[in-house]
Motif scaffolding. Structure first.
Motif, PDB file in Angstrom:
ATOM      1  N   ALA A  14       0.904  -1.246  -0.097  1.00 53.35           N
ATOM      2  CA  ALA A  14       0.011   0.040   0.047  1.00 53.35           C
ATOM      3  C   ALA A  14       0.755   1.418  -0.002  1.00 53.35           C
ATOM      4  N   ILE A  18       0.934   4.062  -2.794  1.00 59.11           N
ATOM      5  CA  ILE A  18       0.729   5.484  -2.491  1.00 59.11           C
ATOM      6  C   ILE A  18       1.705   6.337  -3.113  1.00 59.11           C
ATOM      7  N   ASN A  64       3.002   9.999   5.312  1.00 57.24           N
ATOM      8  CA  ASN A  64       2.339   8.581   5.014  1.00 57.24           C
ATOM      9  C   ASN A  64       2.968   7.630   6.110  1.00 57.24           C
ATOM     10  N   LEU A  87      -1.462  11.385   6.114  1.00 59.08           N
ATOM     11  CA  LEU A  87      -2.422  10.457   5.437  1.00 59.08           C
ATOM     12  C   LEU A  87      -2.590   9.221   6.316  1.00 59.08           C
ATOM     13  N   ASP A 213      -7.575  -3.046   0.909  1.00 57.32           N
ATOM     14  CA  ASP A 213      -6.429  -2.139   0.241  1.00 57.32           C
ATOM     15  C   ASP A 213      -6.758  -2.350  -1.249  1.00 57.32           C
TER      16      ASP A 213
HETATM   17  C1  IPT Z   1      -2.178   1.045   4.984  1.00 55.15           C
HETATM   18  C2  IPT Z   1      -2.601  -0.129   4.308  1.00 55.15           C
HETATM   19  O1  IPT Z   1      -4.016  -0.475   4.232  1.00 55.15           O
HETATM   20  C3  IPT Z   1      -1.938  -1.394   5.097  1.00 55.15           C
HETATM   21  O2  IPT Z   1      -2.093  -2.466   4.251  1.00 55.15           O
HETATM   22  C4  IPT Z   1      -0.487  -1.116   5.457  1.00 55.15           C
HETATM   23  O3  IPT Z   1       0.278  -1.019   4.050  1.00 55.15           O
HETATM   24  C5  IPT Z   1      -0.359   0.086   5.898  1.00 55.15           C
HETATM   25  O4  IPT Z   1      -0.781   1.221   5.288  1.00 55.15           O
HETATM   26  C6  IPT Z   1       1.168   0.488   6.324  1.00 55.15           C
HETATM   27  O5  IPT Z   1       1.467   1.649   7.103  1.00 55.15           O
HETATM   28  S1  IPT Z   1      -2.895   2.530   4.143  1.00 55.15           S
HETATM   29  C7  IPT Z   1      -2.688   3.811   5.136  1.00 55.15           C
HETATM   30  C8  IPT Z   1      -2.681   5.008   4.276  1.00 55.15           C
HETATM   31  C9  IPT Z   1      -3.664   3.893   6.280  1.00 55.15           C
END
Ligand code: IPT
Length: 270
Positions: A14, A18, A64, A87, A213
């Motif tokens: 993920a 992103i 993030n 994020l 996801d």
């Molecule tokens: C979140 C994903 O859903 C999860 O699979 C994992 O990769 C995580 O990030 C890592 O921190 S997405 C996030 C924007 C909440």
């Protein structure tokens, strides 16, 4: 102009998708992106990532990294006059953020299973250190409680496929066989599929699995994964647009944007 992106581990699908979405959208807007990654959770690692971006004189900071409210506040302060956009924080936090709706995602997953007639539902949550993992987990529990239901088992992984494999292997070895498992991300769901298959059981005939996801590979799992889609392209587009606004209008009021998620039904639920 340059945008800094402080991100959690890019070996996870993920965050890497992103980052790719942010990079490509910023490129279209002729913004440069520099990336700093933390492999560890916690405030100190996040601070180090942000300091290294500030040293590169970025004009704005997209963060993030999973952060508790106070942690995000202290990082926003660390950025001083460089605008910061988060994020992976709670939607309740008073900070500039763009976040996928964790509650909606949790409710969609539970509702789908209930419609299929499931009552024995196990939960495989993400790491407790992650805000979004906790919010998804609490959302599942609330949605179940509304139907006077409780999870038949609760597991916790670290987002990796291997952790999903290990947790579900252990569950099945203990002789517990839920009708369905709600999994907090697709990578752990991949591991869950392997564990179920190795135990001689079939998805979805014996156990249904829902991921979270909808990463790019999830449609190619065996069977193709039913999941909650977080549209990373949209997140990339919205967060870059917000960041550019924040750079041009530093005095604009603080705002938290909630992005909708959606259920993608494939072949792992019945
Ligand atoms: C979140 C994903 O859903 C999860 O699979 C994992 O990769 C995580 O990030 C890592 O921190 S997405 C996030 C924007 C909440």
């Amino acid at each position: 102009h340059t945008i800094g992106l402080a991100t959690s581990d890019l070996s996870l699908h993920a965050p890497s998708q992103i980052a790719a979405a942010i990079k490509s959208r910023a490129g279209e807007e002729r913004f440069n992106v520099v990336i700093s990654m933390t492999e560890k959770s916690g405030l100190e690692a996040a601070k180090a990532a942000i300091n290294s971006l500030l040293a590169q004189r970025v004009d704005g900071m997209i963060v993030n990294i999973p952060l508790q409210d106070e942690e995000a506040q202290s990082l926003a302060a660390l950025c001083q006059d460089v605008p910061a956009l988060f994020l992976d924080v709670s939607p309740q936090l008073d900070a500039n953020s763009v976040i996928f709706d964790p509650d909606q995602g949790a409710r969609l997953g539970v509702a789908h299973l209930l419609e299929l007639g499931h009552r024995e539902i196990a939960l495989l949550a993400g790491p407790r250190s992650s805000v979004s993992a906790r919010l998804r987990f609490e959302g599942w529990q609330q949605a179940l409680a509304q139907q006077q239901l409780q999870a038949t088992a609760v597991m916790e992984g670290d987002w990796s496929a291997l952790s999903g494999y290990q947790q579900v292997t252990r569950l099945l070895k203990e002789g517990l066989q839920p009708g369905a498992i709600l999994v907090a991300n697709d990578q752990m769901a991949l591991g869950a599929l392997r564990a179920i298959t190795e135990a001689g059981l079939k998805v979805p005939h014996d156990i249904s699995v829902i991921g979270y996801d909808d990463t790019a590979d999830s449609a190619c799992f065996i069977p193709p994964l039913t999941t909650i889609k977080q549209d990373f392209r949209t997140l990339g587009k919205n967060s870059v647009a917000r960041m550019i606004e924040m750079i041009h209008q530093p005095d604009a009021p603080i705002r938290s944007d909630l992005l909708p998620v959606s259920l993608v039904v494939r072949k792992t639920t019945a």
